[in-house]
Design a protein around this motif. Structure first.
Motif, PDB file in Angstrom:
ATOM      1  N   TYR B  35      78.334  23.196  41.769  1.00  0.00           N
ATOM      2  CA  TYR B  35      78.269  21.744  41.686  1.00  0.00           C
ATOM      3  C   TYR B  35      76.860  21.298  42.051  1.00  0.00           C
ATOM      4  O   TYR B  35      76.169  21.952  42.841  1.00  0.00           O
ATOM      5  CB  TYR B  35      79.251  21.091  42.669  1.00  0.00           C
ATOM      6  CG  TYR B  35      80.704  21.219  42.266  1.00  0.00           C
ATOM      7  CD1 TYR B  35      81.395  22.407  42.472  1.00  0.00           C
ATOM      8  CD2 TYR B  35      81.377  20.153  41.678  1.00  0.00           C
ATOM      9  CE1 TYR B  35      82.725  22.525  42.092  1.00  0.00           C
ATOM     10  CE2 TYR B  35      82.710  20.264  41.294  1.00  0.00           C
ATOM     11  CZ  TYR B  35      83.375  21.457  41.501  1.00  0.00           C
ATOM     12  OH  TYR B  35      84.685  21.579  41.126  1.00  0.00           O
ATOM     13  N   GLN B  37      74.656  17.894  43.516  1.00  0.00           N
ATOM     14  CA  GLN B  37      74.743  16.583  44.159  1.00  0.00           C
ATOM     15  C   GLN B  37      73.348  15.976  44.216  1.00  0.00           C
ATOM     16  O   GLN B  37      72.482  16.466  44.941  1.00  0.00           O
ATOM     17  CB  GLN B  37      75.339  16.693  45.569  1.00  0.00           C
ATOM     18  CG  GLN B  37      75.586  15.343  46.222  1.00  0.00           C
ATOM     19  CD  GLN B  37      76.236  15.457  47.588  1.00  0.00           C
ATOM     20  OE1 GLN B  37      75.991  16.403  48.328  1.00  0.00           O
ATOM     21  NE2 GLN B  37      77.081  14.481  47.928  1.00  0.00           N
ATOM     22  N   PHE B  91      75.748  23.105  45.354  1.00  0.00           N
ATOM     23  CA  PHE B  91      76.825  23.693  46.147  1.00  0.00           C
ATOM     24  C   PHE B  91      77.614  24.690  45.310  1.00  0.00           C
ATOM     25  O   PHE B  91      77.853  24.487  44.113  1.00  0.00           O
ATOM     26  CB  PHE B  91      77.785  22.603  46.643  1.00  0.00           C
ATOM     27  CG  PHE B  91      77.221  21.730  47.723  1.00  0.00           C
ATOM     28  CD1 PHE B  91      76.569  20.550  47.402  1.00  0.00           C
ATOM     29  CD2 PHE B  91      77.343  22.096  49.059  1.00  0.00           C
ATOM     30  CE1 PHE B  91      76.056  19.743  48.400  1.00  0.00           C
ATOM     31  CE2 PHE B  91      76.826  21.291  50.065  1.00  0.00           C
ATOM     32  CZ  PHE B  91      76.178  20.117  49.737  1.00  0.00           C
ATOM     33  N   GLN B 106      77.241  26.031  52.256  1.00  0.00           N
ATOM     34  CA  GLN B 106      76.446  24.981  52.890  1.00  0.00           C
ATOM     35  C   GLN B 106      75.434  24.358  51.953  1.00  0.00           C
ATOM     36  O   GLN B 106      74.769  23.404  52.317  1.00  0.00           O
ATOM     37  CB  GLN B 106      75.758  25.539  54.138  1.00  0.00           C
ATOM     38  CG  GLN B 106      76.754  25.919  55.232  1.00  0.00           C
ATOM     39  CD  GLN B 106      76.067  26.244  56.526  1.00  0.00           C
ATOM     40  OE1 GLN B 106      75.217  27.119  56.568  1.00  0.00           O
ATOM     41  NE2 GLN B 106      76.418  25.555  57.587  1.00  0.00           N
ATOM     42  N   ARG B 109      69.294  23.247  49.010  1.00  0.00           N
ATOM     43  CA  ARG B 109      68.569  22.022  48.698  1.00  0.00           C
ATOM     44  C   ARG B 109      67.275  22.365  47.996  1.00  0.00           C
ATOM     45  O   ARG B 109      66.380  22.950  48.599  1.00  0.00           O
ATOM     46  CB  ARG B 109      68.331  21.217  49.973  1.00  0.00           C
ATOM     47  CG  ARG B 109      69.534  20.367  50.309  1.00  0.00           C
ATOM     48  CD  ARG B 109      69.859  20.302  51.812  1.00  0.00           C
ATOM     49  NE  ARG B 109      71.154  19.659  52.006  1.00  0.00           N
ATOM     50  CZ  ARG B 109      72.305  20.307  52.035  1.00  0.00           C
ATOM     51  NH1 ARG B 109      72.347  21.612  51.887  1.00  0.00           N
ATOM     52  NH2 ARG B 109      73.442  19.656  52.202  1.00  0.00           N
TER      53      ARG B 109
END
Lengths: 112, 113
Positions: B35, B37, B91, B106, B109
């Motif tokens: 996923y 984000q 993720f 977790q 990034r």
């Protein structure tokens, strides 16, 4: 695809207050999960609840699959409850090989 | 009893470079989901894999993105020729498959400079 709506989008509570978060979905589901994304971005599993009611400490959740909604209850809120709460569902009508679809989340801020 | 492990936790890439994100599922899980984000947004599905197979890649951009889950080793999400718009948290989740509970790592990034 399945639509997942969460309400309210934003919520500010004073410490100690109770709240109810709602998740509506547009089709039959065979999986529903609630997650808490903390301020550090970590996704924490709260409940796996395709139907029925579960409780874990100050949190509880109810899913009424036939009416296509789920509720997350937070009692006696604490500042550590702050973050974003996501509901995610798996569409029953797309077979066993299907993904979790996330709602847009409820951003909760608990103040002293 | 380790959970879903993602690495690196933070990745900085210059525009045009490649980014490789790794995900080791929970022990016993053979289904992996990726996923993305974007800042201040929800999680958007990208791809669903089972060992050596892509089950659903309907959320993957058509170009520059690919994913694999080999028989041995972690699942890899690869982004070629990164652009600033690829900056996001990525993720990974794993499960036993079907309507079973999914667990998330977790996240990684990615920052593109």
């Amino acid at each position: 695809g399945i639509q997942v709506e969460q309400s309210p989008p934003d919520l500010i509570l004073q410490e100690g207050a109770n709240s109810t978060l709602r998740c509506n979905f547009s089709d039959s589901v065979n999986n529903l999960q609630w997650f808490h994304q903390n301020p550090w971005g970590q996704l924490i599993n709260l409940f796996y609840i395709p139907s029925g009611t579960k409780q874990n400490g100050r949190l509880s959740a109810t899913t009424v699959a036939t009416e296509r909604y789920s509720l997350l209850y937070i009692s006696s809120s604490q500042t550590t409850d702050s973050g974003v709460y996501f509901c995610a569902v798996r569409n029953k009508n797309t077979g066993t090989a299907s993904k979790l679809t996330f709602g847009t989340g409820t951003r909760l801020q608990v103040t002293l | 009893n380790a959970g879903v492990m993602q690495n690196p936790r933070h990745l900085v890439r210059r525009r045009g470079q490649e980014a490789r994100l790794r995900c080791s599922p929970m022990k016993g899980h053979s289904h992996v989901y990726w996923y993305r984000q974007l800042p201040e947004e929800g999680l958007k599905f990208m791809v669903y894999l089972q060992k050596e197979n892509i089950i659903d890649e309907s959320g993957m951009p058509k170009e520059r993105f690919s994913a694999e889950f080999p028989k041995e080793g972690p699942s890899i999400l690869r982004i070629q020729q990164v652009v600033r718009g690829d900056s996001a948290a990525y993720f990974c989740a794993s499960s036993h498959g079907g309507p079973t509970e999914a667990f998330f790592g977790q996240g990684t990034r990615l920052t593109v400079v």
